[in-house]
Design a protein around this motif. Sequence first.
Motif, short mmCIF file in Angstrom:
data_model
loop_
_atom_site.label_atom_id
_atom_site.label_comp_id
_atom_site.label_asym_id
_atom_site.label_seq_id
_atom_site.Cartn_x
_atom_site.Cartn_y
_atom_site.Cartn_z
N PHE A 136 0.85 -1.19 0.00
CA PHE A 136 0.00 0.00 0.00
C PHE A 136 0.89 1.24 0.00
N THR A 137 0.50 2.24 -0.78
CA THR A 137 1.33 3.43 -0.90
C THR A 137 1.30 4.30 0.35
N GLU A 138 0.18 4.27 1.08
CA GLU A 138 0.04 5.07 2.30
C GLU A 138 -0.73 4.26 3.35
N THR A 139 -0.34 4.44 4.62
CA THR A 139 -1.03 3.73 5.69
C THR A 139 -2.49 4.16 5.80
N GLY A 140 -2.72 5.46 5.57
CA GLY A 140 -4.10 5.97 5.64
C GLY A 140 -4.99 5.30 4.61
N TYR A 141 -4.45 5.07 3.42
CA TYR A 141 -5.24 4.42 2.37
C TYR A 141 -5.50 2.96 2.74
N PHE A 142 -4.49 2.31 3.36
CA PHE A 142 -4.67 0.93 3.81
C PHE A 142 -5.80 0.84 4.84
N ILE A 143 -5.79 1.74 5.83
CA ILE A 143 -6.82 1.73 6.88
C ILE A 143 -8.21 1.97 6.27
N LYS A 144 -8.28 2.92 5.33
CA LYS A 144 -9.55 3.24 4.67
C LYS A 144 -10.07 2.04 3.89
N THR A 145 -9.17 1.36 3.16
CA THR A 145 -9.55 0.19 2.37
C THR A 145 -9.99 -0.95 3.27
N PHE A 146 -9.27 -1.16 4.36
CA PHE A 146 -9.60 -2.23 5.30
C PHE A 146 -11.02 -2.02 5.86
N LYS A 147 -11.30 -0.78 6.28
CA LYS A 147 -12.61 -0.49 6.85
C LYS A 147 -13.71 -0.64 5.81
N LYS A 148 -13.40 -0.33 4.57
CA LYS A 148 -14.39 -0.44 3.50
C LYS A 148 -14.88 -1.87 3.36
N TYR A 149 -13.97 -2.84 3.44
CA TYR A 149 -14.35 -4.24 3.22
C TYR A 149 -14.67 -5.01 4.50
N GLU A 150 -14.13 -4.55 5.66
CA GLU A 150 -14.35 -5.29 6.91
C GLU A 150 -15.28 -4.57 7.87
N GLY A 151 -15.57 -3.30 7.60
CA GLY A 151 -16.50 -2.57 8.45
C GLY A 151 -15.88 -1.98 9.70
N VAL A 152 -14.62 -2.36 9.99
CA VAL A 152 -13.90 -1.82 11.15
C VAL A 152 -12.48 -1.49 10.73
N THR A 153 -11.79 -0.71 11.56
CA THR A 153 -10.39 -0.39 11.27
C THR A 153 -9.50 -1.58 11.62
N PRO A 154 -8.28 -1.60 11.11
CA PRO A 154 -7.34 -2.67 11.48
C PRO A 154 -7.11 -2.75 12.99
N PHE A 155 -7.09 -1.61 13.67
CA PHE A 155 -6.88 -1.59 15.12
C PHE A 155 -7.98 -2.37 15.84
N VAL A 156 -9.22 -2.06 15.47
CA VAL A 156 -10.36 -2.72 16.10
C VAL A 156 -10.37 -4.20 15.76
N TYR A 157 -10.10 -4.54 14.50
CA TYR A 157 -10.09 -5.95 14.08
C TYR A 157 -9.08 -6.73 14.92
N ARG A 158 -7.88 -6.17 15.09
CA ARG A 158 -6.85 -6.87 15.86
C ARG A 158 -7.28 -7.05 17.32
N LYS A 159 -7.93 -6.04 17.88
CA LYS A 159 -8.33 -6.09 19.28
C LYS A 159 -9.22 -7.27 19.57
N TYR A 160 -10.10 -7.60 18.62
CA TYR A 160 -11.08 -8.66 18.87
C TYR A 160 -10.75 -9.99 18.18
N CYS A 161 -9.85 -9.96 17.22
CA CYS A 161 -9.61 -11.18 16.43
C CYS A 161 -8.20 -11.73 16.57
N LYS A 162 -7.31 -11.04 17.27
CA LYS A 162 -5.94 -11.52 17.38
C LYS A 162 -5.91 -12.84 18.14
N LYS A 163 -5.14 -13.80 17.60
CA LYS A 163 -5.00 -15.11 18.22
C LYS A 163 -4.12 -15.01 19.46
N LYS A 164 -4.54 -15.65 20.51
CA LYS A 164 -3.80 -15.60 21.77
C LYS A 164 -2.62 -16.56 21.75
#
Length: 344
Positions: A316-344
């Motif tokens: 990805f050319t910019e982190t902001g674009y990556f975060i925007k794209t992630f939220k577009k397809y997953e409905g949440v930001t990468p930060f939120v996704y990691r908080k609830y989906c990270k494997k222990k």
Amino acid sequence: MKNNFDLNKLINLEKWNDLQESVAAVTRMAIIIVDYKGNPVTKHSGCHRFCKEVRDNTKLRENCQKCDSRGGLEAVRLNEPYIYLCHYNIIDIAIPIMIGDKYIGAVMAGQVKLSDAKDIDVLEQIVVTSKDSMAKKALDDFKEYYDELPVLSYDEVKRNADMLFVLCNYLVEEALEKNLLSEMYKKIIKSQAETDLDTLTDYTIKNIENVKKEMSNAIINNYIHEDPLSNERKFSVNNILKPAIDYIYENKSENVKLDSMAKLCHISPSYFSRVFTKETGENFSTYVSKLKIEWAKSFLEETDMHINEISDELGFTETGYFIKTFKKYEGVTPFVYRKYCKKK
């Protein structure tokens, strides 16, 4: 001369010998690799009987070595193949093996005669022997062998020289990248945060960029495990598109462009776009973006990498674009996704 590389480290000489035998047979030229001191490091492929008899004579061999030495030096000075005549008016070629401005050896080829005598006049004859010399006697003694030497046109000699030069450069580039990857990997294993600048001395920016790309792909593939023929691709790969699809999956760290993928498939961008949409049900940009987000989810679930690092690794050319794209397809930001989906 201080060198970080010797030929044995740079080139797999065992594999090269097989290649050298084939090239000698195709070009009808004798070929050998020597180190920067002029010492042979491979066997002499395709060595012709006349030259073998001459080199077997201790006194006559000195003239051959003078020719090889001067030819090699001229090739280094010019940084290109040097075509010259030995003391028997036999064509020889020196192809330098260089790393930056360091000469580490040469491919010596030749032992052929020119079909057109007028071409001889434009070449340097490095050693000239007297008419009553031992060299003249050897020519008479081995005239039968001398007459058996292959005859090529100057154009054929030049094409062979250029081909060997390109081959040498290719082998050096490949070897440099593998050595650099190995050096950097060792430093990572030893938990050294920064690469010693001395490690990079002999490498070009291109070498480093290619190795960075290889390392990025290795890191990504360590966390993303997929069967190339799995349902993840969601369609049976059209033969026309297969080179592009394979490239996308094999170069996950690259920001792939439609035009370059079309070129890879040998079709126009517009036709590529139509076929791609028909086969996948999505346009190229959407398809690639969704794939990268799926790969990003693996990073978020399995690693502690920073979001900007994941963004960089996936091209990805910019982190902001990556975060925007992630939220577009997953409905949440990468930060939120990691908080609830990270494997222990």
